[in-house]
Motif scaffolding. Structure first.
Motif, PDB file in Angstrom:
ATOM      1  N   ALA A  39       8.725  -6.050 -47.110  1.00 25.03           N
ATOM      2  CA  ALA A  39       7.196  -5.929 -47.811  1.00 25.03           C
ATOM      3  C   ALA A  39       7.027  -7.640 -48.078  1.00 25.03           C
ATOM      4  CB  ALA A  39       7.505  -4.975 -48.785  1.00 25.03           C
ATOM      5  N   ASP A  40       8.277  -8.173 -49.563  1.00 21.27           N
ATOM      6  CA  ASP A  40       8.168  -8.816 -50.849  1.00 21.27           C
ATOM      7  C   ASP A  40       7.701  -9.938 -49.344  1.00 21.27           C
ATOM      8  OD1 ASP A  40       8.398  -6.963 -52.053  1.00 21.27           O
ATOM      9  OD2 ASP A  40      10.540  -7.144 -52.924  1.00 21.27           O
ATOM     10  N   GLU A  41       8.808  -9.994 -48.500  1.00 23.27           N
ATOM     11  CA  GLU A  41       8.428 -11.742 -47.687  1.00 23.27           C
ATOM     12  C   GLU A  41       6.527 -11.420 -47.214  1.00 23.27           C
ATOM     13  OE1 GLU A  41      10.957 -11.958 -45.020  1.00 23.27           O
ATOM     14  OE2 GLU A  41      12.967 -12.141 -45.809  1.00 23.27           O
ATOM     15  N   VAL A  42       6.254 -10.335 -46.340  1.00 22.90           N
ATOM     16  CA  VAL A  42       4.987 -10.138 -46.015  1.00 22.90           C
ATOM     17  C   VAL A  42       4.263 -10.925 -47.453  1.00 22.90           C
ATOM     18  CG1 VAL A  42       2.656  -9.219 -45.416  1.00 22.90           C
ATOM     19  CG2 VAL A  42       5.266  -9.046 -44.322  1.00 22.90           C
ATOM     20  N   ALA A  43       5.032  -9.958 -48.866  1.00 24.40           N
ATOM     21  CA  ALA A  43       3.475 -10.060 -50.554  1.00 24.40           C
ATOM     22  C   ALA A  43       3.559 -12.027 -50.507  1.00 24.40           C
ATOM     23  CB  ALA A  43       3.861  -9.256 -50.774  1.00 24.40           C
ATOM     24  N   GLU A  44       5.008 -12.494 -49.308  1.00 27.60           N
ATOM     25  CA  GLU A  44       4.933 -14.243 -50.426  1.00 27.60           C
ATOM     26  C   GLU A  44       4.234 -14.804 -49.512  1.00 27.60           C
ATOM     27  OE1 GLU A  44       8.517 -17.115 -51.194  1.00 27.60           O
ATOM     28  OE2 GLU A  44       8.851 -15.406 -49.891  1.00 27.60           O
ATOM     29  N   THR A  45       4.458 -14.198 -48.397  1.00 32.23           N
ATOM     30  CA  THR A  45       3.345 -14.509 -47.033  1.00 32.23           C
ATOM     31  C   THR A  45       1.737 -15.029 -47.107  1.00 32.23           C
ATOM     32  OG1 THR A  45       5.257 -14.854 -45.516  1.00 32.23           O
ATOM     33  CG2 THR A  45       2.846 -15.010 -44.910  1.00 32.23           C
ATOM     34  N   GLU A  46       1.403 -13.768 -47.400  1.00 38.75           N
ATOM     35  CA  GLU A  46      -0.107 -13.422 -48.187  1.00 38.75           C
ATOM     36  C   GLU A  46      -1.038 -14.108 -49.068  1.00 38.75           C
ATOM     37  OE1 GLU A  46      -0.170  -9.409 -48.287  1.00 38.75           O
ATOM     38  OE2 GLU A  46      -0.797  -8.963 -46.205  1.00 38.75           O
ATOM     39  N   GLU A  47       0.328 -14.455 -49.733  1.00 39.72           N
ATOM     40  CA  GLU A  47      -0.279 -15.304 -51.410  1.00 39.72           C
ATOM     41  C   GLU A  47      -0.258 -17.030 -50.850  1.00 39.72           C
ATOM     42  OE1 GLU A  47      -1.198 -17.034 -54.409  1.00 39.72           O
ATOM     43  OE2 GLU A  47      -1.191 -14.636 -54.368  1.00 39.72           O
TER      44      GLU A  47
ATOM     45  N   ARG B   1      -3.426 -17.200 -49.306  1.00 43.26           N
ATOM     46  CA  ARG B   1      -4.659 -17.750 -49.999  1.00 43.26           C
ATOM     47  C   ARG B   1      -4.563 -19.146 -50.807  1.00 43.26           C
ATOM     48  NH1 ARG B   1      -3.249 -11.686 -50.604  1.00 43.26           N
ATOM     49  NH2 ARG B   1      -1.480 -12.134 -52.328  1.00 43.26           N
TER      50      ARG B   1
END
Length: 324
Positions: free
Chosen positions: A220-228, A231
């Motif tokens: 989940a943290d890797e997905v959030a990092e990719t989304e950031e 952006r």
């Protein structure tokens, strides 16, 4: 040949050698010149044999008047097709890679085919076009050969414009050229920004000691990092495009930001595009102009014409070709 600028409008220059590849480039260049309302200069670099023969005649004190049969044949093709802009035919001496850049000094565009006479059929890009992509003093458009062309049937007006945009490296001249091209064609401009993701935590090499081992990020943290990262890239792209969008408010901009390989995205998009635009840029302390890996790959594999746009300094003081 002297500078090809005119008092009214810089011309489109197209290099021809009589091959099918150069005749495709001629058709594209003529359509582009008509769309821009610019004169067309059809430039043929005479063969070594013809240049040598002319030099021998000149050494005898007689003015060399050897006919340029390629230029004559190309003139017949253009006149049979018809044209709505002035067309001039120039026979040039010297090497192709020296004569065409000299002929294009001050021009709006230099157009060539992807290959000419003498190349291996399996090659996607000839050595001449590859050299011109690094040395042309104005934007160079390389028209692909028929085997991989996808959007040339309607000439220069077909398909959207794709811009390969790197927030830090793409010169302003390339961005402006892409907006201008979309404006004249009345088509959308898709700005493609791609970036590589850092390796996932599971790919990190093991530490030499268990005490030094850093646990990988949860998925989940890797997905959030990719989304950031996406952006942030979107913000950088929007900031870079904002002044150009203000200058060309009628151009529809389609932002495309995603992790991945920029060259692959541009090549895939070129299948139904009318033009791909990439930039040349300065590298190293000597200020030399180099062709980046993305531009190199796109030139070799794109399915539509590719414009390689140098920064302003490469044009020997001429203004960047950005006109509303």
């Amino acid at each position: 040949m002297s500078d090809t600028s005119t008092a009214y409008e810089p011309p489109v220059v197209v290099g021809v050698d009589g091959s099918e590849h150069s005749l495709r480039a001629l058709e594209w260049a003529l359509s582009a010149a008509e769309g821009l309302g610019a004169p067309l200069v059809v430039a043929h670099v005479r063969s070594d044999a013809l240049q040598l023969g002319a030099a021998r005649i000149a050494s005898l004190g007689t003015a060399p008047e050897l006919p340029d049969t390629v230029a004559r044949a190309v003139r017949s093709v253009v006149e049979e097709r018809g044209h709505r802009v002035p067309v001039r035919y120039d026979s040039l001496d010297g090497s192709v890679t020296d004569a065409l850049p000299a002929a294009a000094r001050g021009a709006r565009l230099l157009v060539t085919g992807s290959r000419g006479h003498g190349g291996f059929a399996s090659l996607l890009l000839g050595s001449t076009s590859r050299t011109l992509a690094m040395t042309a003093p104005c934007p160079l458009v390389v028209v692909p050969h028929e085997a991989r062309a996808a959007a040339l049937t309607d000439g220069a007006e077909a398909g959207r414009v794709l811009l390969g945009l790197h927030a830090e490296e793409t010169p302003d001249e390339a961005v402006g050229f892409a907006f201008e091209a979309a404006h004249h064609r009345g088509v959308p401009l898709e700005a493609v920004t791609a970036f590589r993701l850092p390796p996932p935590g599971s790919a990190v090499l093991p530490a030499p000691s268990p005490a030094l081992q850093v646990p990988p990020l949860p998925v989940a943290d890797e997905v959030a990092e990719t989304e950031e990262l996406v952006r942030e890239a979107e913000r950088e792209q929007e900031e870079r495009l904002r002044p150009f969008a203000a200058r060309w408010p009628g151009v529809e901009v389609v932002p495309a930001v995603a992790p991945g390989d920029a060259a692959s995205r541009l090549v895939d998009g070129s299948r139904d595009a009318g033009l791909v635009v990439v930039g040349r840029h300065h590298r190293h302390r000597f200020g030399s102009l180099l062709l980046g890996s993305v531009a190199h790959a796109v030139l070799h594999h794109a399915h539509c014409p590719v414009a390689v746009v140098p920064p302003k300094a490469a044009g020997s003081g001429h203004d960047s070709p950005r006109r509303s």
